[in-house]
Scaffold this active site. Structure first.
Site, PDB file in Angstrom:
ATOM      1  N   GLU A 172       0.822  -1.218   0.000  1.00  0.00           N
ATOM      2  CA  GLU A 172       0.000   0.000   0.000  1.00  0.00           C
ATOM      3  C   GLU A 172       0.856   1.270   0.000  1.00  0.00           C
ATOM      4  O   GLU A 172       1.098   1.874   1.039  1.00  0.00           O
ATOM      5  CB  GLU A 172      -0.937   0.025   1.220  1.00  0.00           C
ATOM      6  CG  GLU A 172      -1.866   1.234   1.215  1.00  0.00           C
ATOM      7  CD  GLU A 172      -2.724   1.357   2.465  1.00  0.00           C
ATOM      8  OE1 GLU A 172      -3.613   2.232   2.494  1.00  0.00           O
ATOM      9  OE2 GLU A 172      -2.498   0.592   3.426  1.00  0.00           O
ATOM     10  N   LYS A 218      -2.855  -2.130  -2.766  1.00  0.00           N
ATOM     11  CA  LYS A 218      -3.881  -1.221  -2.247  1.00  0.00           C
ATOM     12  C   LYS A 218      -3.448   0.196  -2.601  1.00  0.00           C
ATOM     13  O   LYS A 218      -2.436   0.691  -2.094  1.00  0.00           O
ATOM     14  CB  LYS A 218      -4.061  -1.387  -0.736  1.00  0.00           C
ATOM     15  CG  LYS A 218      -5.157  -0.488  -0.157  1.00  0.00           C
ATOM     16  CD  LYS A 218      -5.477  -0.837   1.290  1.00  0.00           C
ATOM     17  CE  LYS A 218      -6.546   0.103   1.835  1.00  0.00           C
ATOM     18  NZ  LYS A 218      -6.979  -0.258   3.210  1.00  0.00           N
TER      19      LYS A 218
END
Length: 297
Positions: free
Chosen positions: A178, A215
């Site tokens: 992420e 993500k």
């Protein structure tokens, strides 16, 4: 042991989204304030975490929180030691709700350099991964932040993320990488272009059995991350809400057909501790349905 092959199939092919229930020490006070719990309502860190756990349990126990729409959930490390209806949270999620559990492993951000904030070192990570997998946790999530379109910084942040990802892969788990792009960045679109190319260059180095998830902030250019989503080593590309409202985040997500949601603030928007169970479940159900529809559009 949990059926990790079934979990993989759900994460790769399931219709729905990933709930982010991983508020940590730094983000918990704000999350509780939005939930109607003032800092004066609890005394000390343990009491604060007890409040957020009650909120998480209320969400997980809600009728709409099942694999019909929620295919995964990201947990804070402390949550692993909590129980719901007498069962450890990860096993309750999978065994009762059919929701795949993930663990947030990052320990916060380093100071900004070259317009990015790398992951802080993660002490004891190997032991954490062994314990989490034994509890039925399928994968991990680790967040760092891009604040501007700086190619040197973005290269460093992706390298940092993949270093951690390889340790997670070695433990037999799936990392959710992420590198969040700050939605308030003046060069957000340019940063996303650089990030997409840099991520692809690292994804191309992964071998068989080294599957990851990504993500990412909802991009300014719809479809920017489609090539990553189509790559054989990427199980799923999921979107973070990044401060966008539920309505705005869902609308942006609906324009990115190969991303599904992994929302935190948008998921809990409008929820209040003093709501009746009926009111709470109705509000949460509406948020879940909105995010689900955007994820499957």
């Amino acid at each position: 042991m949990p059926d990790f092959a079934k979990m993989r199939d759900q994460m790769e092919n399931g219709a729905g989204f990933i709930a982010a229930l991983d508020q940590s020490g730094g983000s918990t006070p704000k999350a509780l304030a939005l939930y109607g719990v003032d800092a004066n309502d609890y005394d000390g860190e343990e009491a604060m975490f007890a409040e957020i756990q009650r909120m998480r349990a209320r969400i997980i126990l809600a009728p709409e929180f099942t694999s019909e729409k929620v295919i995964g959930a990201i947990l804070f490390e402390k949550t692993l030691r909590e129980n719901i209806e007498g069962q450890a949270v990860p096993s309750y999620l999978w065994d009762v709700r059919g929701v795949v559990p993930f663990l947030k492993i990052d320990k916060g951000l380093q100071d900004e350099a070259d317009d990015v904030q790398l992951l802080k070192p993660i002490p004891g990570l190997a032991d954490t991964l062994v314990a989490a997998k034994a509890m039925g946790v399928y994968g991990t999530k680790e967040r760092s932040v891009v604040n501007a379109a700086n190619a040197k910084g973005i290269s460093a942040i992706v390298e940092n993320q993949f270093d951690v990802a390889h340790e997670v892969l070695s433990a037999g788990m799936v990392p959710i990488i992420e590198p969040e792009v700050n939605i308030n960045s003046d060069t957000k679109a340019e940063a996303e272009d650089i990030l997409a190319d840099t991520l692809m260059s690292h994804v191309e180095t992964l071998g068989d059995g080294q599957d990851i998830m990504l993500k990412l902030t909802l991009p300014e250019k719809p479809g920017l991350y489609d090539a990553l989503a189509d790559h054989s080593r990427v199980l799923r590309v999921v979107a973070l809400s990044g401060g966008y409202s539920t309505t705005d985040a869902s609308a942006r997500l609906a324009r990115n057909h190969k991303m599904i949601a992994s929302f935190s603030r948008a998921l809990t928007e409008g929820l209040q501790r003093d709501m009746s169970d009926e009111g709470f479940e109705a509000a949460l159900g509406a948020n879940i349905n909105t995010i689900y529809q955007a994820s499957v559009t």
